[in-house]
Design a protein around this motif. Structure first.
Motif: not given
Length: 458
Positions: A151-154, A158-161, A167-168, A257-259
């Motif tokens: 959830a943290r990476d997601l 989303l914040r960068r977009r 909430r997720l 995502t970076p992954g």
């Protein structure tokens, strides 16, 4: 040094790796390590028994042994199989650097086993294949298909977009290689986020062959090169469907995502799937689904929904029968209630642990029975005896005779003969084992049943 390195493929390494994962509070990885390591170990033993090819010392006259080699069979390498399974499970949870390190460990164990004279190079290659198969079976059994995005990476992606997410929540269900999420922004806007990973299973040769046999005029494209390509393809088809007049959730944005995972962000639709409807499916809903499928067909986007819609019609007809509907709901409710109760009371893992311990205890009983009939003490024979015991108990559950009488004894004796146990020792040991585990418990079990029935405990 290589002798120490190759211990990464021994059976105790499975327990050590799982314990380390538990200490690091990675319980999910611990279960995967335990399952994949055991599958690799037992699959290697099974393949060794099937191939029955001896070690290099028995095949080559000038083989140089640099360590004590136990066991007479060489193909495939059990150490390499276990090391491959453990390394690939660990690599799945880390970055690409971890994956390169995992293959280095596998190569070192393979070289070590060849260096000490335990295996030929082809044995190491076979061990890699067996370990790889064990990891694949583990992923299928546990359900590790698709991205495991936190959830943290997601939230950061989303914040960068430009989405300020408050909430997720993951959406449970059959996602077919992806992980769906529900995101709620600070403004109260609800979004559907589909995270697609690079582990794709929908473009391999077997599935493409199935599609050619199942559908007409199928022109499959080459497999997706990346998760981003698949996500973009899905976005493109969604926009085409909307242009054709099909009711689809509006596409809001896409991201990566970076992954290497790809994100497809759409407006959230608060509705239930047709297969989740309790009771008869409304006729209007089925008619509307047909109309949407017709729009897709006329637009040339999809023409393979007939089978699915026919299945929905059959499901609606079945659900319309009150008796079948009541019985189905009652049975499903009992199963769900039992699973929830076990999970809530933290008993499910205890039951699994108790079942594994009971199986290992039965195998130990068979091993002790063989020792009692004159079999020399050899701890390397213990794992094969446990494997034979597991197969014998499986035969007992499938045999038509009560308790698997006859079939179980034959399976156990045959399995022991494959591992070099003498015929008279195998027969006597199996009879003692069945006497101790099947016949002797019958009288006290009968008395306990009568007592509990008389006291109305059953």
């Amino acid at each position: 040094m290589l002798v120490v390195v190759m211990q990464a493929g021994s059976y105790p390494a499975v327990l050590v790796a799982a314990a380390a994962a538990v200490i690091l509070r990675r319980t999910g990885i611990a279960w995967r390590l335990l399952l994949a390591g055991n599958l690799a170990y037992w699959l290697a033993l099974a393949v060794k028994a099937a191939v029955a090819r001896q070690r290099p010392a028995a095949l080559l006259t000038d083989a140089n042994l640099r360590d004590t080699i136990t066991g007479a069979l060489g193909y495939p390498s059990g150490h390499v199989a276990v090391a491959t399974a453990l390394s690939l499970v660990v690599a799945r949870t880390g970055s690409p650097r971890w994956r390169r390190l995992a293959w280095v460990v596998i190569a070192l164990v393979a070289v070590a086993r060849i260096h000490v004279g335990a295996h030929l190079p082809v044995d190491a290659a076979g061990g890699i294949l067996v370990g790889w198969l064990a990891v694949c079976l583990t992923r299928l059994a546990i359900g590790e298909v698709g991205p495991q995005q936190s959830a943290r990476d997601l939230h950061e992606a989303l914040r960068r977009r430009g989405f300020d997410v408050r909430r997720l929540e993951p959406i449970r269900g059959d996602a077919r290689g992806s992980q769906p999420w529900q995101a709620v922004t600070t403004a109260g806007r609800r979004l559907f986020v589909k995270v697609t990973g690079g582990q794709q299973r929908d473009a391999d040769c077997a599935y493409k062959l199935y599609r050619k046999l199942r559908y007409r005029h199928v022109a499959d494209a080459p497999p997706y090169l990346s998760a981003k390509q698949q996500s973009e393809h899905e976005t493109y088809l969604t926009l085409l469907a909307a242009q054709a007049g099909v009711r689809v959730p509006a596409v809001v944005s896409t991201a990566t995502t970076p992954g290497g995972n790809a994100l497809l962000v759409q407006e959230y639709v608060d509705a239930a799937a047709l297969d989740a409807v309790v009771g008869p499916v409304p006729v209007a809903a089925v008619r509307d689904a047909w109309e949407q499928a017709a729009l897709l067909h006329r637009a040339g986007i999809a023409h393979r929904l007939t089978g699915a819609l026919v299945a929905l019609l059959v499901l609606a007809a079945v659900l319309a029968v009150p008796r079948i509907c009541r019985r189905g709901r009652a049975a499903a409710g009992q199963v769900i209630t039992a699973l929830r109760t076990l999970t809530r009371q933290h008993r499910l893992r205890r039951l699994v642990a108790a079942s594994v311990a009971l199986t290992l205890t039965y195998g130990l009983c068979l091993y002790l029975a063989l020792l009692a009939t004159g079999q020399p003490v050899d701890l390397t024979l213990l794992p094969p005896v446990i494997l034979v015991c597991v197969i014998g108990e499986g035969v007992a559950s499938a045999a038509p005779t009560p308790g698997g009488l006859g079939a179980t004894e034959a399976a156990l004796v045959s399995g022991l003969l494959l591992y070099g146990v003498q015929l008279d020792t195998a027969v006597a040991g199996v009879l003692i084992y069945r006497l101790a585990t099947f016949w002797i418990p019958v009288p006290p079990g009968y008395l306990a049943l009568r007592t509990m029935t008389r006291r109305r405990l059953l």
